[in-house]
Design an enzyme around this catalytic site. Structure first.
Site, PDB file in Angstrom:
ATOM      1  N   CYS A   2      81.870 -43.160  43.279  1.00 47.39           N
ATOM      2  CA  CYS A   2      82.068 -44.458  43.913  1.00 47.39           C
ATOM      3  C   CYS A   2      83.563 -44.731  44.070  1.00 47.39           C
ATOM      4  CB  CYS A   2      81.464 -45.614  43.129  1.00 47.39           C
ATOM      5  SG  CYS A   2      79.695 -45.528  42.966  1.00 47.39           S
ATOM      6  N   ARG A  27      84.719 -39.778  47.119  1.00 51.70           N
ATOM      7  CA  ARG A  27      84.171 -40.172  45.821  1.00 51.70           C
ATOM      8  C   ARG A  27      82.680 -40.489  45.895  1.00 51.70           C
ATOM      9  NH1 ARG A  27      88.210 -41.463  42.158  1.00 51.70           N
ATOM     10  NH2 ARG A  27      86.715 -42.644  40.918  1.00 51.70           N
ATOM     11  N   TRP A  74      78.309 -43.686  45.425  1.00 50.62           N
ATOM     12  CA  TRP A  74      77.604 -42.483  44.992  1.00 50.62           C
ATOM     13  C   TRP A  74      76.483 -42.998  44.115  1.00 50.62           C
ATOM     14  CZ3 TRP A  74      76.481 -39.815  40.405  1.00 50.62           C
ATOM     15  CH2 TRP A  74      76.075 -38.475  40.577  1.00 50.62           C
ATOM     16  N   ASN A 100      82.211 -49.395  39.982  1.00 48.64           N
ATOM     17  CA  ASN A 100      82.116 -47.949  39.796  1.00 48.64           C
ATOM     18  C   ASN A 100      81.817 -47.727  38.325  1.00 48.64           C
ATOM     19  OD1 ASN A 100      82.516 -45.187  39.663  1.00 48.64           O
ATOM     20  ND2 ASN A 100      84.753 -45.338  39.724  1.00 48.64           N
ATOM     21  N   GLY A 101      80.720 -47.030  38.007  1.00 45.76           N
ATOM     22  CA  GLY A 101      80.354 -46.817  36.605  1.00 45.76           C
ATOM     23  C   GLY A 101      78.877 -47.077  36.419  1.00 45.76           C
ATOM     24  N   GLU A 472      82.844 -18.728  39.965  1.00 48.75           N
ATOM     25  CA  GLU A 472      83.517 -19.684  40.840  1.00 48.75           C
ATOM     26  C   GLU A 472      83.165 -19.419  42.309  1.00 48.75           C
ATOM     27  OE1 GLU A 472      84.815 -22.421  40.534  1.00 48.75           O
ATOM     28  OE2 GLU A 472      86.200 -22.734  42.196  1.00 48.75           O
ATOM     29  N   LYS A 476      81.346 -22.182  44.681  1.00 51.37           N
ATOM     30  CA  LYS A 476      81.908 -22.641  45.964  1.00 51.37           C
ATOM     31  C   LYS A 476      80.859 -22.523  47.061  1.00 51.37           C
ATOM     32  CE  LYS A 476      84.550 -24.401  44.816  1.00 51.37           C
ATOM     33  NZ  LYS A 476      85.256 -24.673  43.622  1.00 51.37           N
ATOM     34  N   GLU A 479      77.841 -25.112  46.620  1.00 51.96           N
ATOM     35  CA  GLU A 479      78.107 -26.547  46.775  1.00 51.96           C
ATOM     36  C   GLU A 479      78.418 -26.965  48.211  1.00 51.96           C
ATOM     37  OE1 GLU A 479      81.385 -28.083  44.442  1.00 51.96           O
ATOM     38  OE2 GLU A 479      82.530 -26.264  44.736  1.00 51.96           O
ATOM     39  N   HIS A 495      69.711  -6.511  33.468  1.00 50.27           N
ATOM     40  CA  HIS A 495      68.853  -7.197  32.489  1.00 50.27           C
ATOM     41  C   HIS A 495      68.052  -8.318  33.144  1.00 50.27           C
ATOM     42  CE1 HIS A 495      70.681  -4.899  29.280  1.00 50.27           C
ATOM     43  NE2 HIS A 495      71.860  -5.170  29.828  1.00 50.27           N
ATOM     44  N   LYS A 594      83.791 -36.264  44.197  1.00 55.20           N
ATOM     45  CA  LYS A 594      84.969 -35.559  43.699  1.00 55.20           C
ATOM     46  C   LYS A 594      85.229 -35.844  42.224  1.00 55.20           C
ATOM     47  CE  LYS A 594      88.751 -33.116  44.375  1.00 55.20           C
ATOM     48  NZ  LYS A 594      88.457 -31.681  44.368  1.00 55.20           N
TER      49      LYS A 594
HETATM   50  C1  F6R Z   1      83.578 -27.857  42.099  1.00 55.61           C
HETATM   51  C2  F6R Z   1      84.211 -29.022  41.533  1.00 55.61           C
HETATM   52  C3  F6R Z   1      83.633 -29.592  40.296  1.00 55.61           C
HETATM   53  C4  F6R Z   1      84.757 -30.061  39.356  1.00 55.61           C
HETATM   54  C5  F6R Z   1      84.153 -30.774  38.141  1.00 55.61           C
HETATM   55  C6  F6R Z   1      85.211 -31.178  37.146  1.00 55.61           C
HETATM   56  O1  F6R Z   1      84.240 -27.423  43.250  1.00 55.61           O
HETATM   57  O2  F6R Z   1      85.157 -29.531  42.059  1.00 55.61           O
HETATM   58  O3  F6R Z   1      82.807 -28.672  39.660  1.00 55.61           O
HETATM   59  O4  F6R Z   1      85.499 -28.952  38.958  1.00 55.61           O
HETATM   60  O5  F6R Z   1      83.467 -31.910  38.572  1.00 55.61           O
HETATM   61  O6  F6R Z   1      86.141 -32.039  37.723  1.00 55.61           O
HETATM   62  P1  F6R Z   1      87.555 -32.304  37.083  1.00 55.61           P
HETATM   63  O7  F6R Z   1      88.321 -31.023  37.125  1.00 55.61           O
HETATM   64  O8  F6R Z   1      88.167 -33.375  37.923  1.00 55.61           O
HETATM   65  O9  F6R Z   1      87.323 -32.746  35.669  1.00 55.61           O
END
Ligand code: F6R
Length: 599
Positions: A2, A27, A74, A100-101, A472, A476, A479, A495, A594
Site C-alpha cells: 500500500c 507498492r 495492496w 498501510n498495515g 534467483e 525472477k 514473479e 533425487h 515492492k
Molecule cells: C523479488 C523481490 C522480493 C524481495 C523481498 C524482500 O524480486 O524483490 O523477493 O527481495 O520481498 O524485500 P526487501 O529486500 O526489501 O526486504
C-alpha cells in the site's frame, strides 16, 4: 505494501496527490482513491484497479482543494474492489483515513462499534479505524487519533482528515511514513520517491509517533501526547534516478544500471588494498553469524554464507526472516545477526532484527533505502547505494547486496590480521565492466526468450556458490512471467526433479568454471539423455558444451567466488524478455508489492 500520499499547502492538492500516487504504485495496485477536504466537506473518489482507472474520473479535474489524502492498495482484508478501496470514511462522513498495515484486532473493534450503532460499508480493517477515531472525536482530531490508536493492535501508517480541521494527522507503527517539508507545503508519503520532486528535506516518523501538520506549521508527538523533535534530514536521491530515462521498464533500466550501482556500493570501501567499512561490531565476539532476509535478499544471503565461511571461517546460517522470528533459535551475545533488505521495511526482517536485539545479539544491516526503519534500528551496517529500485522484481539491489557481503567477509578477514589477495581485489574492480559486457548483449537473450513464451515450467540448476543464482533466476522468471520455475542444486536433480524432464522442460544450467564445473557437465548429460532442453550460462566455450546445449550464453570469466555477480545478469534478462514478449506488466506483476510491510 500500500502507498499513502497526503498533501497540505498552497498548491492544488489533486494533481500533486495523483502524481505522488503514480510513483507509489509499485507498492500495490489493487485499487486507488483520493479524499480532499474543502469547505467543511470531504469528497472521496475511488476506483478498483490501477491508478489509471482513477485518473479517468473527470470530476478530479474540477476539484480545487489544498488538503487531501490518497492511497494505492495492496489488498489484505477484503477483496480488491471499489468498496474496499481507501480512503475510508467514518459513519457521518466527517473523518477520512488512508492506511498501510494491518489492524489485527479489527474484528473485536468492529463488533464493539457495531453494537454502539456504527454501520460499516466495507470488509476492510481500515474502516474500523475511521469509526474508532469518530467515536473519540470531541473537537480535536489529533487527540481522537491518539485515543483510537491506544485501542489498536497491529501495524499502521495512517493519514487522517477531518472535514472541519485544516490539518493532516499522520501516525505510524510498523509502516513507513515520511514527511517532506517544502516551501509553504508539506507532502507526506510512504516512500521518498513521491516527495523528491517537491523537496529533499524530510522527517522520518518513528513507531508510535504522530504528526499534526497545518498549512504553515507542524508538530510531532508520541502516542502518550508528549512533544518530540525529530531531526530534519536531507534525501540524497535525485529526480533523474526515479525516472525511466528511455527504458521501456524500470526493471530493464535497473538491470542496465548494475555496473554503476555496484561501483557505488564499492566506492570508498576498497582503498590501497584495504577494505574500509565503518562497523560498530565487536568482531572478536562473533562465534556464529545468522543472516535473516526474505525473497531475493535471502538468495544474496546464501551467497554471503559461502563467502563469509570461506574468508572468515565463522560458521554462518541463513534463515528466512519469517521463520527466524518465530523459531526458538539459539541466539546470544556471541552471535552476529545480519539482516538484508532492499527496502529496509520488510516486516519479517524487521521483526527478526528486533528479536535478536532483545536477546543481546549484535546486529548488522545491509539496506538500500536510506533512513528506512531497519537502517535506523540496526546497531551498525552498510548502505548499498544502489539508488532507488522501482521495479517490483529486485535486480540491482541483489547485486549490491552480494558485493556488500563480499566486502564484509573480506573486512572481517582483514580485521583478523589476514592479508587480502590483491588479485581478488583487482578482479572485484573489473566486475562492473564485465557486467556491462553482458547487458550489452540483451538482444541475444531476447531472441532466446522468444523461443520459450509458451512453456509452462522451467528448471534452474546450479551448484556451490551458483546454486543461489539458480534460485534467483527461477524467482525472477516466476514473479514477472507467471511461468512456474524451480531452482535446485544441480546434483539434487536426480533425487526427484529429474522425473519432470522431457522435451517441454527447459533447464537453465549455470556452468561457469570452478570446483564443480565437471560435475555440472555430468548433470547436463543427465538432462540431455532424457530429452530435456538445455540453456547454458558458461564462461567456457567448447564444442562439447555447444553440443549439449540448445542455447549457449558465454559470459566473461572471473573468479568462482565472484561468478554469481555475472551469472545472474543473463537470468535477469531472460526473465525480463520472456515477460515483456508475453506482454505482461513487468514492473508491476500481479499480486506482488515492492515493500512487504505486513507479515
Ligand atoms: C523479488 C523481490 C522480493 C524481495 C523481498 C524482500 O524480486 O524483490 O523477493 O527481495 O520481498 O524485500 P526487501 O529486500 O526489501 O526486504
Amino acid at each position: 505494501m500500500c502507498g499513502i500520499v497526503a498533501y497540505i499547502g498552497e498548491k492544488s492538492a489533486v494533481p500533486l496527490l495523483m502524481e505522488g500516487l503514480k510513483k507509489l504504485e509499485y507498492r500495490g495496485y489493487d485499487s486507488a482513491g483520493i479524499c480532499i477536504a474543502c469547505n467543511h466537506r470531504l469528497e472521496v473518489i475511488k476506483r478498483s484497479g490501477r491508478i489509471a482507472e482513477l485518473e479517468k474520473v473527470a470530476r478530479l479535474n474540477e476539484i480545487s482543494a489544498r488538503i487531501g489524502i490518497a492511497h494505492t492498495r495492496w489488498a489484505t482484508h477484503g477483496a480488491p474492489n471499489e468498496i474496499n478501496a481507501h480512503p475510508h470514511l467514518s459513519c457521518h462522513g466527517e473523518i477520512a483515513v488512508v492506511h498501510n498495515g494491518i489492524i489485527e484486532n479489527f474484528r473485536s473493534l468492529k463488533d464493539m462499534l457495531t453494537k454502539e450503532g456504527h454501520q460499516f460499508t466495507s470488509d476492510t480493517d481500515t474502516e474500523v479505524l475511521a469509526h474508532l477515531i469518530e467515536k473519540f472525536y470531541q473537537g480535536d482530531l489529533a487527540t481522537a487519533v491518539i485515543k483510537a490508536l491506544h485501542n489498536v493492535e497491529g501495524t499502521f501508517g495512517i493519514a487522517v482528515l477531518h472535514k472541519d480541521e485544516e490539518r493532516l494527522v499522520i501516525a505510524r507503527r510498523g509502516s513507513p511514513i515520511i514527511i517532506g517539508l517544502g516551501q509553504r507545503e508539506t507532502i507526506v508519503a510512504s516512500d521518498a520517491v513521491s516527495i523528491i520532486p517537491h523537496t529533499k528535506k524530510v522527517i522520518y516518523l518513528n513507531d508510535n509517533e504522530i504528526a499534526i501538520i497545518g498549512m504553515h506549521d507542524y508538530r510531532l508527538q508520541n502516542l502518550n501526547g508528549e512533544s518530540i523533535a525529530n531531526d530534519i534530514q536531507e534525501i540524497r536521491w535525485n529526480i533523474e534516478q526515479i525516472e525511466k530515462r528511455g527504458f521501456k521498464h524500470f526493471m530493464l533500466k535497473e538491470i542496465f544500471e548494475q555496473p554503476e550501482a555496484i561501483r557505488n556500493t564499492m566506492r570508498g570501501r576498497i582503498t590501497n588494498g584495504q577494505i574500509k567499512l565503518s562497523l560498530h561490531t565487536d568482531i572478536s565476539r562473533i562465534k556464529r553469524i545468522i543472516i535473516a532476509a526474505c525473497g531475493t535478499s535471502w538468495h544474496s544471503a546464501l551467497i554471503g554464507k559461502n563467502l563469509i565461511e570461506k574468508y572468515t571461517g565463522i560458521p554462518t546460517e541463513v534463515d528466512y526472516a519469517s521463520e527466524f522470528r518465530y523459531r526458538q533459535s539459539i541466539i546470544n551475545r556471541d552471535v552476529l545477526l545480519i539482516v538484508i533488505s532492499q527496502s529496509g521495511e520488510t516486516a519479517d526482517t524487521l521483526a527478526a532484527l528486533r528479536k535478536a536485539k532483545t536477546a543481546g545479539t549484535q546486529t548488522f544491516g545491509l539496506v538500500n533505502v536510506v533512513g528506512s526503519t531497519i537502517a535506523r534500528e540496526v546497531e551498525s551496517g552498510v548502505y548499498l547505494h544502489a539508488g532507488p529500485e522501482i521495479g517490483v522484481a529486485s535486480t540491482k539491489a541483489f547485486l549490491c547486496q552480494v558485493v556488500a557481503l563480499l566486502l564484509l567477509a573480506l573486512y572481517i578477514k582483514q580485521q583478523n590480521g589476514e592479508q587480502i589477495d590483491p588479485t581478488l581485489l583487482e578482479k572485484i574492480e573489473a566486475i562492473p565492466e564485465q557486467i556491462q559486457q553482458v547487458t550489452e548483449r540483451s538482444d541475444e537473450l531476447r531472441e532466446i526468450a522468444a523461443a520459450y513464451l509458451a512453456n509452462r515450467n522451467f528448471l534452474y540448476l546450479g551448484r556451490g556458490i551458483n546454486y543461489p543464482v539458480a534460485l534467483e533466476g527461477a524467482l525472477k522468471l516466476k514473479e514477472i512471467s507467471y511461468i512456474h520455475a524451480e531452482g535446485y542444486p544441480a546434483a539434487e536433480m536426480k533425487h526427484g526433479p529429474i522425473a519432470l524432464i522431457d522435451a517441454n522442460m527447459p533447464v537453465v544450467f549455470i556452468a561457469t568454471k570452478g570446483a564443480v564445473f565437471d560435475k555440472v557437465i555430468s548433470n547436463m548429460q543427465e538432462v540431455k539423455a532424457r530429452g530435456g532442453i538445455i540453456l547454458t550460462i558458461t564462461d567456457h566455450d567448447n564444442p562439447y558444451l555447444r553440443e549439449l546445449s540448445n542455447h549457449l550464453m558465454i559470459v566473461p570469466e572471473t573468479l568462482e567466488d565472484l561468478s554469481p555477480l555475472i551469472n545472474v545478469i543473463p537470468l535477469q534478462l531472460l526473465a525480463y524478455h520472456i515477460a515483456d514478449l508475453k506482454g505482461l506488466n513487468v514492473d508491476k506483476p500481479r499480486n506482488l508489492a515492492k515493500s512487504v510491510t505486513v507479515e
